[in-house]
Scaffold this motif. Structure first.
Motif, PDB file in Angstrom:
ATOM      1  N   ASP A 212       0.741  -1.186  -0.098  1.00  0.00           N
ATOM      2  CA  ASP A 212      -0.019  -0.007  -0.112  1.00  0.00           C
ATOM      3  C   ASP A 212       0.769   1.330   0.066  1.00  0.00           C
ATOM      4  O   ASP A 212       0.348   2.411  -0.680  1.00  0.00           O
ATOM      5  CB  ASP A 212      -1.125  -0.053   1.164  1.00  0.00           C
ATOM      6  CG  ASP A 212      -2.082  -0.876   1.124  1.00  0.00           C
ATOM      7  OD1 ASP A 212      -2.414  -1.573   0.135  1.00  0.00           O
ATOM      8  OD2 ASP A 212      -2.956  -1.195   2.084  1.00  0.00           O
ATOM      9  N   TYR A 213       2.056   1.348   0.679  1.00  0.00           N
ATOM     10  CA  TYR A 213       2.759   2.444   0.741  1.00  0.00           C
ATOM     11  C   TYR A 213       3.424   2.725  -0.434  1.00  0.00           C
ATOM     12  O   TYR A 213       3.692   4.068  -0.643  1.00  0.00           O
ATOM     13  CB  TYR A 213       3.784   2.644   1.856  1.00  0.00           C
ATOM     14  CG  TYR A 213       4.635   1.265   2.043  1.00  0.00           C
ATOM     15  CD1 TYR A 213       4.183   0.100   2.958  1.00  0.00           C
ATOM     16  CD2 TYR A 213       5.779   1.425   1.151  1.00  0.00           C
ATOM     17  CE1 TYR A 213       5.128  -0.868   3.100  1.00  0.00           C
ATOM     18  CE2 TYR A 213       6.715   0.068   1.537  1.00  0.00           C
ATOM     19  CZ  TYR A 213       6.209  -0.907   2.179  1.00  0.00           C
ATOM     20  OH  TYR A 213       6.907  -1.894   2.184  1.00  0.00           O
ATOM     21  N   ARG A 215       1.668   2.475  -3.280  1.00  0.00           N
ATOM     22  CA  ARG A 215       0.679   3.404  -3.831  1.00  0.00           C
ATOM     23  C   ARG A 215       0.572   4.715  -3.466  1.00  0.00           C
ATOM     24  O   ARG A 215       0.243   5.401  -4.074  1.00  0.00           O
ATOM     25  CB  ARG A 215      -0.616   2.338  -3.851  1.00  0.00           C
ATOM     26  CG  ARG A 215      -1.976   3.090  -4.309  1.00  0.00           C
ATOM     27  CD  ARG A 215      -2.994   2.171  -3.912  1.00  0.00           C
ATOM     28  NE  ARG A 215      -3.200   2.187  -2.647  1.00  0.00           N
ATOM     29  CZ  ARG A 215      -4.272   1.472  -1.817  1.00  0.00           C
ATOM     30  NH1 ARG A 215      -5.131   0.726  -2.497  1.00  0.00           N
ATOM     31  NH2 ARG A 215      -4.235   1.400  -0.530  1.00  0.00           N
ATOM     32  N   THR A 216       0.890   4.741  -1.940  1.00  0.00           N
ATOM     33  CA  THR A 216       0.895   5.994  -1.366  1.00  0.00           C
ATOM     34  C   THR A 216       1.648   7.040  -2.167  1.00  0.00           C
ATOM     35  O   THR A 216       1.663   7.924  -2.321  1.00  0.00           O
ATOM     36  CB  THR A 216       0.988   6.036  -0.034  1.00  0.00           C
ATOM     37  OG1 THR A 216       0.113   5.056   0.624  1.00  0.00           O
ATOM     38  CG2 THR A 216       0.963   7.308   0.959  1.00  0.00           C
ATOM     39  N   ARG A 218       2.975   6.909  -5.083  1.00  0.00           N
ATOM     40  CA  ARG A 218       2.740   7.127  -6.400  1.00  0.00           C
ATOM     41  C   ARG A 218       1.518   8.310  -6.067  1.00  0.00           C
ATOM     42  O   ARG A 218       1.410   8.996  -7.046  1.00  0.00           O
ATOM     43  CB  ARG A 218       2.066   6.072  -7.079  1.00  0.00           C
ATOM     44  CG  ARG A 218       3.227   4.978  -7.626  1.00  0.00           C
ATOM     45  CD  ARG A 218       2.668   3.949  -8.267  1.00  0.00           C
ATOM     46  NE  ARG A 218       3.990   2.957  -8.691  1.00  0.00           N
ATOM     47  CZ  ARG A 218       3.828   1.757  -8.732  1.00  0.00           C
ATOM     48  NH1 ARG A 218       2.822   1.172  -8.588  1.00  0.00           N
ATOM     49  NH2 ARG A 218       5.257   1.067  -9.158  1.00  0.00           N
ATOM     50  N   ALA A 219       0.609   8.008  -5.320  1.00  0.00           N
ATOM     51  CA  ALA A 219      -0.504   9.024  -5.131  1.00  0.00           C
ATOM     52  C   ALA A 219       0.202  10.442  -4.584  1.00  0.00           C
ATOM     53  O   ALA A 219      -0.592  11.292  -4.940  1.00  0.00           O
ATOM     54  CB  ALA A 219      -1.450   8.626  -4.053  1.00  0.00           C
ATOM     55  N   LYS A 220       1.320  10.458  -4.028  1.00  0.00           N
ATOM     56  CA  LYS A 220       1.744  11.662  -3.846  1.00  0.00           C
ATOM     57  C   LYS A 220       2.496  12.496  -5.157  1.00  0.00           C
ATOM     58  O   LYS A 220       2.914  13.492  -4.913  1.00  0.00           O
ATOM     59  CB  LYS A 220       3.113  11.453  -3.043  1.00  0.00           C
ATOM     60  CG  LYS A 220       2.719  11.291  -1.592  1.00  0.00           C
ATOM     61  CD  LYS A 220       4.369  11.147  -0.815  1.00  0.00           C
ATOM     62  CE  LYS A 220       3.668  10.701   0.732  1.00  0.00           C
ATOM     63  NZ  LYS A 220       5.185  10.220   1.483  1.00  0.00           N
ATOM     64  N   GLY A 221       2.441  11.521  -6.158  1.00  0.00           N
ATOM     65  CA  GLY A 221       3.131  12.237  -7.380  1.00  0.00           C
ATOM     66  C   GLY A 221       4.637  11.936  -7.445  1.00  0.00           C
ATOM     67  O   GLY A 221       5.130  12.447  -8.272  1.00  0.00           O
ATOM     68  N   GLN A 222       5.109  11.148  -6.792  1.00  0.00           N
ATOM     69  CA  GLN A 222       6.472  10.765  -6.637  1.00  0.00           C
ATOM     70  C   GLN A 222       6.722   9.806  -8.022  1.00  0.00           C
ATOM     71  O   GLN A 222       5.942   9.376  -8.598  1.00  0.00           O
ATOM     72  CB  GLN A 222       6.834   9.625  -5.539  1.00  0.00           C
ATOM     73  CG  GLN A 222       8.358   9.438  -5.366  1.00  0.00           C
ATOM     74  CD  GLN A 222       9.154  10.530  -5.241  1.00  0.00           C
ATOM     75  OE1 GLN A 222       9.323  11.455  -5.892  1.00  0.00           O
ATOM     76  NE2 GLN A 222       9.332  10.932  -3.849  1.00  0.00           N
ATOM     77  N   SER A 223       8.052  10.547  -8.493  1.00  0.00           N
ATOM     78  CA  SER A 223       8.496   9.814  -9.653  1.00  0.00           C
ATOM     79  C   SER A 223       8.903   8.287  -9.669  1.00  0.00           C
ATOM     80  O   SER A 223       9.245   7.687  -8.397  1.00  0.00           O
ATOM     81  CB  SER A 223       9.754  10.363 -10.384  1.00  0.00           C
ATOM     82  OG  SER A 223      10.876  10.065  -9.580  1.00  0.00           O
TER      83      SER A 223
ATOM     84  N   ARG B 103       1.417  12.888 -12.601  1.00  0.00           N
ATOM     85  CA  ARG B 103       2.215  13.032 -11.401  1.00  0.00           C
ATOM     86  C   ARG B 103       2.313  14.312 -10.866  1.00  0.00           C
ATOM     87  O   ARG B 103       2.410  14.500  -9.556  1.00  0.00           O
ATOM     88  CB  ARG B 103       3.702  12.330 -11.785  1.00  0.00           C
ATOM     89  CG  ARG B 103       3.856  11.096 -11.709  1.00  0.00           C
ATOM     90  CD  ARG B 103       5.448  10.873 -11.196  1.00  0.00           C
ATOM     91  NE  ARG B 103       6.413  11.145 -12.329  1.00  0.00           N
ATOM     92  CZ  ARG B 103       6.567  10.677 -13.502  1.00  0.00           C
ATOM     93  NH1 ARG B 103       5.809   9.340 -13.590  1.00  0.00           N
ATOM     94  NH2 ARG B 103       7.359  11.075 -14.313  1.00  0.00           N
ATOM     95  N   ARG B 106      -1.100  14.903  -8.923  1.00  0.00           N
ATOM     96  CA  ARG B 106      -1.076  14.119  -7.792  1.00  0.00           C
ATOM     97  C   ARG B 106      -0.335  14.644  -6.671  1.00  0.00           C
ATOM     98  O   ARG B 106       0.832  15.009  -6.863  1.00  0.00           O
ATOM     99  CB  ARG B 106      -0.671  12.653  -8.173  1.00  0.00           C
ATOM    100  CG  ARG B 106      -1.559  11.787  -8.780  1.00  0.00           C
ATOM    101  CD  ARG B 106      -1.239  10.592  -8.656  1.00  0.00           C
ATOM    102  NE  ARG B 106       0.269  10.035  -8.915  1.00  0.00           N
ATOM    103  CZ  ARG B 106       0.071   9.433 -10.385  1.00  0.00           C
ATOM    104  NH1 ARG B 106      -0.867   8.877 -11.172  1.00  0.00           N
ATOM    105  NH2 ARG B 106       1.369   8.701 -10.793  1.00  0.00           N
ATOM    106  N   THR B 119      -0.493   0.089   6.748  1.00  0.00           N
ATOM    107  CA  THR B 119       0.158  -0.336   5.483  1.00  0.00           C
ATOM    108  C   THR B 119       0.253   0.804   4.390  1.00  0.00           C
ATOM    109  O   THR B 119       1.276   0.570   3.608  1.00  0.00           O
ATOM    110  CB  THR B 119      -0.555  -1.607   4.983  1.00  0.00           C
ATOM    111  OG1 THR B 119      -1.936  -1.052   4.613  1.00  0.00           O
ATOM    112  CG2 THR B 119      -0.812  -2.646   5.695  1.00  0.00           C
ATOM    113  N   ALA B 120      -0.482   1.939   4.762  1.00  0.00           N
ATOM    114  CA  ALA B 120      -0.271   2.876   3.518  1.00  0.00           C
ATOM    115  C   ALA B 120       0.803   3.949   3.704  1.00  0.00           C
ATOM    116  O   ALA B 120       1.296   4.619   3.140  1.00  0.00           O
ATOM    117  CB  ALA B 120      -1.378   3.852   3.500  1.00  0.00           C
ATOM    118  N   ILE B 137       8.678  16.700  -3.626  1.00  0.00           N
ATOM    119  CA  ILE B 137       8.148  16.426  -5.031  1.00  0.00           C
ATOM    120  C   ILE B 137       7.793  17.851  -5.701  1.00  0.00           C
ATOM    121  O   ILE B 137       8.317  17.976  -6.890  1.00  0.00           O
ATOM    122  CB  ILE B 137       7.237  15.469  -5.015  1.00  0.00           C
ATOM    123  CG1 ILE B 137       7.900  14.057  -4.466  1.00  0.00           C
ATOM    124  CG2 ILE B 137       6.740  15.183  -6.333  1.00  0.00           C
ATOM    125  CD1 ILE B 137       6.601  13.179  -3.960  1.00  0.00           C
TER     126      ILE B 137
END
Lengths: 314, 555
Positions: A212-213, A215-216, A218-223, B103, B106, B119-120, B137
């Motif tokens: 999950d982290y 995904r987190t 990626r949700a932050k916009g990390q490359s 990106r 987001r 887990t997140a 970022i």
């Protein structure tokens, strides 16, 4: 944290003790007269008596053990039967090439295997992934001595790029000759190790990428690159480091063969010679040394865990 | 904040957006070719305005999470392909954006929080750094400015001592604190859209209430548009401005929350709302004269951690627990995580050994007898676990799992199979189910199988450990009904362990409330709900989401 380190360090002591006991009993519990076993098939009665006396085999076994242990703690591993030199001296003479070969192999392996495995995981199912996996299977299957001779044939005999065999010290002969001589042995020894670690890296990064982290992140916009390096790889580190450590055992076996193929005067050759001549004090000394190194490396790995995973620290 | 805004490349405090933030129009997302239906979501349209909370409600497989992740661009487009429609964020269609453009959006313009904060969050990274990463970022802020902003947003979500907490790792925080960290992270750049995917489902009820309050408060102050995904109509009643109900990938109903909650139109919405168990306990006849099936006296379990060079810590997981369950009666054990309710169940089944106290089962004290002597009693107490996906062996047929227990206790294969076939009918499945494997069944069907497996042992006591917590609400109602029926039919004493006060209200004759290993209140269900004595019980009842709305179901 300090408690954890202290506990880990202290817990190596009983392990070493058990290893020492086994090494000691190895000779005494072998069937028949140990002196006769050491002396070999063509020994005279005097030879056997001489060996028995030298090893103190006339004493009761408990006395023998404590004498032996006492010497051990003072750094005395006994005297080689054939060369009459102290075992510690013999080991010290052969230490450098083996340490160097191990270090170059470890470095090369980690530099190649971890990025390779990570790449394969990131591009799972792609051609790159499949190529890495095929290499891993092939690398794991090919015996060290076959690979060694293949490399010698190609690089040294066909292309004449590198010397066929031998060892040059980095301290006495310089950096250039050292690397010219150590390159092929390092390659030979690394392949199986790279195969193993690339596989484990792939598996553990692949698993982490489902977390999950990730995904987190990626949700932050990390490359993607940073997702891999910062989030996935560090979490995947614990299993990877474990296998690198366990693989050192594999490496010790590989060193013996590799040193024989390339005629390197290291510990591997010493092992081989000692076994062929049944020079028990040397064999015992080497087993103790290898066990000690192995335990030390496992200790280092346990301590490394705490660097990678804060949950283990507390 | 104003003083260092000059050092920023782009000011963080923006004027709040107004009007429509997210506009999803006719969105269809195709499933891979081998799936059981063509579209994950089909022709979905809804909007989220600034300063508004839109709840997207549905059960598993309704497509609510796929919709959210499509908006965020988190699903690889080759796996789940959007084939029609638009998803406009402030007027720009997200579906036409490149990966790099997405990106950038987001985190900065749209952010997401997830169900399970443990887990997140990355377990090996300090929480402060994880929030800071967001700023790293998307902004040019230097390290000091980032830290300042991190502390600021942490304070904004009411985390205590943010200056100290930035250096903590996720495992050092409580579940509620972790979710606050997630929210702080999501809000660090003041996005116009916040997508919350079941953000309180994994939390305890009192924590859930706090997090819901926090989300409401923050979105009101910052004018954020919130798309809030949930399966829980209680939560909807708590926070929604508008509701979108989804079923099998389609929107079946949407409208103002008040309207939908008071006058649901679509049968599916009605069914969902009717399935939410009521907080009003139904009348139940007292069973105080029935035979006692299970009793514990001063039951305790103490864990000792550390020792040997480390600090020694003792944890009282359960302390002085007295309970009595009579034949045909259901005793509910209610509490939040860490209250010791599962510890009690596991001690009674002797999956773990109690540290002190007595367990009386059918006239025998079994707390201290050894495993060999315990064996004949094993069959008398059976347990149904929370997660039916993991409590059935995936490589054995259902039949093999069901007959294994009775055959261990000497029943012949033919009889065991015959009994299993009967039980399949009792739990509402066809006897053919015995030849199939667990993965061929839905979650509810699997839980029915687990119940049949427990009943096959002909137990006197049945323990249901959060047995319906992992199920969709409509399925939950059916499984509750089944549990109540078998209790009646087989005259079982049932120990019903749950964190869900609504569920407990419907099936329990008596309730026992636990907190930190101790029983704080015990009594007849109707009595406890109507006149809670202990402050903690009151707090629990207060925190139950949607307590002001009456939902239909009475089991």
């Amino acid at each position: 944290m300090l408690g954890y380190i202290a506990r880990r360090v202290l817990s190596t002591i009983p392990v070493m003790g058990v290893v020492a006991l086994f090494v000691f009993l190895m000779l005494r519990l072998s069937p028949g007269d140990p002196a006769a076993v050491i002396a070999g098939d063509y020994a005279t009665a005097e030879d056997i008596a001489r060996i028995r006396e030298r090893l103190g085999l006339d004493e009761p076994i408990v006395v023998q053990f404590f004498q032996w242990l006492g010497n051990l703690l003072q750094g005395d591993l006994g005297i080689s039967i054939f060369t009459n030199l102290p075992v510690t001296t013999l080991i010290a003479q052969r230490l450098e090439p083996t340490i160097m070969l191990t270090l170059t192999t470890l470095t090369f392996t980690i530099l190649v295997a971890v990025p390779l495995g990570t790449l394969a995981a990131w591009k799972a199912g792609s051609l790159i992934d499949r190529a890495v996996m095929i290499f891993a299977v092939a690398g794991f299957s090919i015996p060290v001595f076959v690979l060694g001779y293949m490399l010698i044939y190609q690089f040294s005999i066909e292309w004449r790029w590198l010397p066929v065999q031998g060892y040059k010290s980095i301290f006495e002969d310089g950096v250039g000759p050292f690397f010219r001589h150590i390159t092929l042995p390092t390659l030979t020894l690394s392949v199986i190790y790279i195969a193993l670690i690339a596989r484990i890296t792939r598996a553990s990064v692949l698993e982490i990428l489902q977390e999950d982290y990730v995904r987190t992140a990626r949700a932050k916009g990390q490359s993607e690159t940073k997702v891999l390096l910062r989030h996935a790889l560090r979490n995947a580190a614990v299993p990877i480091v474990t296998v690198i450590g366990l693989g050192v055992a594999l490496l010790i076996g590989g060193v013996v063969v590799t040193e024989s193929v390339y005629n390197i005067p290291g510990l591997g050759r010493l092992v081989l010679d000692a076994v062929l001549k049944r020079d028990y004090p040397i064999i015992q000394g080497l087993i103790l040394l290898f066990s000690f190194v192995y335990i030390l490396i496992n200790l280092m790995i346990d301590l490394l865990y705490t660097v990678f995973d804060p949950r283990i620290r507390y | 904040m104003a003083s260092d805004s000059t050092t920023l490349a782009r000011p963080i405090r923006r004027t709040p957006a107004t009007g429509t933030v997210l506009d999803v129009r006719g969105l269809s997302v195709e499933l891979p070719a081998n799936a059981d239906r063509k579209y994950a979501v089909e022709d979905v349209s809804f909007t989220v305005d600034a300063g508004e909370i839109v709840c997207v409600v549905g059960e598993s497989g309704s497509g609510k999470s796929v919709t959210a992740q499509t908006v965020m661009g988190l699903i690889p487009r080759r796996d789940l392909k959007p084939v029609a429609g638009q998803a406009r964020l402030l007027g720009e269609d997200l579906l036409t954006k490149s990966e790099a453009q997405l990106r950038k959006l987001r985190g900065e313009r749209m952010a997401m929080i997830f169900q399970e904060p443990m887990t997140a969050l990355n377990p090996v990274m300090k929480v402060g750094d994880q929030i800071s990463e967001m700023l790293e970022i998307h902004t040019d802020m230097d390290k000091a400015a980032r830290l300042k902003r991190v502390v600021e947003v942490m304070r904004d979500v009411n985390l205590p001592e943010p200056e100290r907490l930035v250096h903590s790792y996720p495992h050092q925080l409580s579940g509620g604190q972790r979710q606050r960290i997630m929210i702080a992270m999501a809000l660090a750049l003041e996005p116009v859209l916040l997508i919350a995917d079941e953000p309180t489902t994994a939390l305890d009820v009192t924590t859930q209430a706090q997090i819901l309050d926090l989300i409401k408060d923050i979105q009101r102050r910052h004018g954020t548009g919130v798309m809030f995904i949930t399966h829980d109509f209680g939560v909807v009643a708590e926070i929604a401005d508008r509701v979108v109900v989804m079923q099998h990938g389609k929107v079946v109903e949407q409208g103002q929350a008040k309207m939908v909650l008071s006058h649901p139109e679509h049968p599916y919405t009605k069914m969902l709302m009717a399935s939410v168990p009521s907080l009003e306990p139904p009348q139940r006849t007292s069973l105080s004269h029935a035979e006692i099936a299970l009793q514990t006296i001063g039951l305790a379990k103490t864990y000792v951690a550390g020792g040997w060079l480390g600090r020694k810590r003792t944890v009282k997981a359960a302390d002085a627990v007295q309970l009595v369950v009579r034949r045909g009666e259901t005793l509910g054990v209610v509490g939040e995580s860490g209250s010791g309710k599962s510890t009690v169940a596991r001690c009674i089944v002797r999956l773990i050994d109690p540290s002190a106290g007595e367990i009386w089962l059918a006239g025998h004290q079994i707390a201290e007898i050894n495993q060999g002597a315990l064996r004949p009693f094993r069959r008398d107490v059976q347990i149904v676990f929370q997660d039916p996906y993991r409590s059935l062996n995936p490589r054995r047929t259902v039949g093999a799992s069901v007959i294994e227990g009775p055959m261990n206790f000497g029943l012949g294969r033919a009889e065991a199979v015959a009994r299993a076939r009967d039980l399949m009918q009792v739990v509402g499945l066809s006897p053919d189910a015995l030849d199939r494997f667990p993965h061929q069944f839905s979650g509810g069907q699997r839980q029915r199988i687990c119940i049949a497996r427990a009943l096959a042992m002909e137990p006197k006591v049945l323990i249901a450990d959060e047995a319906v917590s992992a199920l969709d609400v409509s399925v939950q109602a059916q499984v509750l009904e089944l549990l109540d029926r078998v209790r009646n039919e087989f005259d079982l004493a049932m120990l019903f362990i749950t964190h869900d006060l609504r569920v407990a209200a419907q099936v329990c004759d008596r309730i026992m409330v636990m907190k930190q290993g101790e029983v704080v209140e015990e009594g007849a269900t109707a009595e406890v709900y109507a006149h809670p004595q202990h402050p903690y019980t009151r707090a629990l009842l207060e925190a139950a989401p949607g307590r002001h709305v009456t939902f239909g179901a009475q089991a």
